[in-house]
Scaffold this active site. Structure first.
Site, PDB file in Angstrom:
ATOM      1  N   GLY A 184       0.828  -1.195   0.000  1.00  0.00           N
ATOM      2  CA  GLY A 184       0.000   0.000   0.000  1.00  0.00           C
ATOM      3  C   GLY A 184       0.859   1.240   0.000  1.00  0.00           C
ATOM      4  O   GLY A 184       2.089   1.171  -0.125  1.00  0.00           O
ATOM      5  N   GLY A 185       0.201   2.381   0.179  1.00  0.00           N
ATOM      6  CA  GLY A 185       0.923   3.640   0.125  1.00  0.00           C
ATOM      7  C   GLY A 185       1.909   3.817   1.266  1.00  0.00           C
ATOM      8  O   GLY A 185       2.877   4.559   1.141  1.00  0.00           O
TER       9      GLY A 185
ATOM     10  N   VAL B 288       3.418  -5.527   3.307  1.00  0.00           N
ATOM     11  CA  VAL B 288       3.169  -6.567   4.305  1.00  0.00           C
ATOM     12  C   VAL B 288       3.708  -7.891   3.777  1.00  0.00           C
ATOM     13  O   VAL B 288       3.443  -8.259   2.625  1.00  0.00           O
ATOM     14  CB  VAL B 288       1.660  -6.700   4.612  1.00  0.00           C
ATOM     15  CG1 VAL B 288       1.432  -7.786   5.661  1.00  0.00           C
ATOM     16  CG2 VAL B 288       1.094  -5.375   5.081  1.00  0.00           C
TER      17      VAL B 288
ATOM     18  N   LYS C  71       4.630  -5.915   8.719  1.00  0.00           N
ATOM     19  CA  LYS C  71       4.399  -4.744   7.886  1.00  0.00           C
ATOM     20  C   LYS C  71       5.558  -3.775   8.065  1.00  0.00           C
ATOM     21  O   LYS C  71       5.802  -3.278   9.165  1.00  0.00           O
ATOM     22  CB  LYS C  71       3.081  -4.055   8.252  1.00  0.00           C
ATOM     23  CG  LYS C  71       2.800  -2.825   7.375  1.00  0.00           C
ATOM     24  CD  LYS C  71       1.394  -2.307   7.529  1.00  0.00           C
ATOM     25  CE  LYS C  71       1.112  -1.181   6.543  1.00  0.00           C
ATOM     26  NZ  LYS C  71      -0.276  -0.696   6.612  1.00  0.00           N
TER      27      LYS C  71
ATOM     28  N   ASP D 126      -8.076   4.745   9.888  1.00  0.00           N
ATOM     29  CA  ASP D 126      -8.225   4.349   8.486  1.00  0.00           C
ATOM     30  C   ASP D 126      -9.269   3.243   8.360  1.00  0.00           C
ATOM     31  O   ASP D 126      -9.027   2.217   7.725  1.00  0.00           O
ATOM     32  CB  ASP D 126      -6.872   3.884   7.942  1.00  0.00           C
ATOM     33  CG  ASP D 126      -6.830   3.897   6.416  1.00  0.00           C
ATOM     34  OD1 ASP D 126      -7.708   4.523   5.796  1.00  0.00           O
ATOM     35  OD2 ASP D 126      -5.920   3.269   5.836  1.00  0.00           O
TER      36      ASP D 126
END
Length: 451
Positions: free
Chosen positions: A28-29, A33, A48, A144
């Site tokens: 992701g940004g 992971v 992560k 989030d």
């Protein structure tokens, strides 16, 4: 190394001298992971690496804040919150070590099935609420909450994961250039405006996730719409009200979603016994229904793999890859298929066609592993003549394969080949020829390397 890892004696990468990285699970940004092995305890974990905020110094205030809240999260013992085993900073890069979640995300399930039954929505909402309240009581914000961060285990249990701790390590809701970090589809208006998030912002994320579950649609329309237009909608009229819009939807559930999605954080409902009791009443057998939905999706995935075995053999032969012909009778008990049978078995097992909106939702978080799965789905779409949908899927699969697997990898070549087939049949002959030329060039190299 730059990402906070070191080489082990067997060539694998080891984080903090303990966690041997096995394979990537997602990207992701904020980071990547990995599935990993805890060499000290001999167990499987997820690691992560927050590569977006690497370079933290020992005396960095952001580093201390990140570690402090991560340790608070690790003390939370709740079935609705991901178990955090360890946290640290390796060579300036923060990392989190968590339980591995086996199942689907809420985003993936809705993308495959469309709107969910009321009982399932109530069960997911209840589990997320309780997980959020447990985190808030421990002084931890999620930051989030969105469908892709709500994990659904095979047994029907719901787990909140991917807490936004990375933002404590140096990221702000609004960057110095004014660019928004995250998706405004599920982000509270006050956060979009740059205010520090609080518990009501997490509840807003749950409300918008419930909206998706109940309607099968993103709160502010198609995710390909101009980013600024979505922000304008989020800060303007806000999430469309559900009350009176969805036929048969219990009034309490519609009013709860509308309340959680309120523009004013003070207007969003807090925790009450009545709220939980109402959700419990609506959930009824929701957990069992959710587990059944997940089991059916895993079965469909397995069947799709069997049905495309013949296609993979043909394409592998085209590219010179060794492959064994699976024959005309795949090992599948067709008695389990829907009773209507046609001349083409694939038709009897056709999975629900995903809408443009939900398909893009799934593709937005694609990994190399899911790219292979989406490639198989696209091939089945081609065989059924649904060329526009297949081309749409492959237009995202191909770049993922190119960047993650390389231009000469068989999965990349197969994806490009089928993309070219779609383009040719849709009338884009020039682009198809160009793409096939690239495939042939790399296929010839692979053949030459083996000779």
């Amino acid at each position: 190394m730059k990402d906070g890892t070191a080489e082990s004696g067997d060539g694998g990468q080891v984080v903090a001298g303990r966690y041997r990285l096995l394979r990537p699970l997602g990207r992701g940004g904020m980071g990547v992971v990995h599935e990993a092995e805890d060499t000290r305890l001999g167990r499987r974990v997820a690691v992560k690496m927050l590569t977006a905020v690497e370079g933290l110094a020992e005396d960095d205030e952001a580093r201390d804040r990140f570690l402090r809240e991560a340790r608070a999260l690790a003390r939370i013992d709740h079935p609705g919150v991901v178990t955090l085993y360890d946290v640290g900073v390796a060579e300036g890069t923060p990392y989190l070590v968590m339980q591995v979640l086996d199942g689907l995300s809420l985003a993936e399930l809705v993308a495959r099935t469309g709107p969910l039954p009321t009982a399932v929505v109530a069960q997911v909402a209840l589990d997320v609420l309780r997980g959020l309240f447990a985190a808030h009581e421990a002084g931890v914000l999620h930051r989030d909450v969105k469908p892709s961060n709500i994990g659904l285990n095979r047994d029907g249990h719901v787990v909140l994961h991917d807490f936004g701790l990375a933002r404590l390590a140096g990221e702000r809701a609004i960057t110095r250039t004014g660019q928004l970090v995250g998706t405004p589809q599920f982000m509270a208006p006050e956060t979009i405006r740059g205010a520090a998030p609080g518990p009501p912002a997490d509840l807003y994320g749950l409300g918008t996730s419930m909206y998706l579950m109940l309607t099968g649609e993103l709160p502010f329309g198609d995710s390909t719409v101009d980013f600024g237009a979505i922000v304008d909608r989020a800060l303007g009229d806000g999430v469309p009200r559900l009350s009176g819009r969805v036929p048969g939807l219990p009034r309490f559930l519609a009013e709860l979603v509308d309340g959680l999605c309120a523009q004013d954080p003070a207007a969003r409902p807090g925790r009450t016994a009545a709220m939980e009791e109402s959700l419990e009443g609506l959930a009824a057998d929701g957990r069992e229904a959710l587990a059944a939905l997940l089991a059916e999706e895993f079965r469909r995935e397995a069947v799709r793999g069997v049905l495309s075995e013949k296609v993979r053999f043909t394409a592998a032969r085209l590219l010179g890859e060794p492959a064994q012909d699976p024959g005309d009778h795949p090992e599948y008990d067709w008695e389990e298929a829907p009773p209507q049978q046609t001349a083409e078995p694939a038709d009897a097992l056709r999975p629900p066609t995903l809408s443009d909106t939900t398909r893009r939702l799934v593709l937005s978080s694609m990994t190399p592993q899911s790219a292979r799965s989406r490639q198989r789905e696209a091939v089945n779409l081609v065989l059924r003549g649904e060329l526009q949908e297949a081309a749409q899927v492959l237009s995202v699969v191909v770049p993922v394969c190119l960047s993650s697997l390389g231009p000469a990898h068989p999965t990349t070549l197969l994806s490009q080949y089928w993309h070219a087939v779609c383009l040719a049949r849709l009338g884009a002959g020039d682009r198809a020829v160009d793409l096939l030329a690239r495939v042939n060039r790399h296929a010839d190299r692979r053949t030459g390397d083996r000779s």
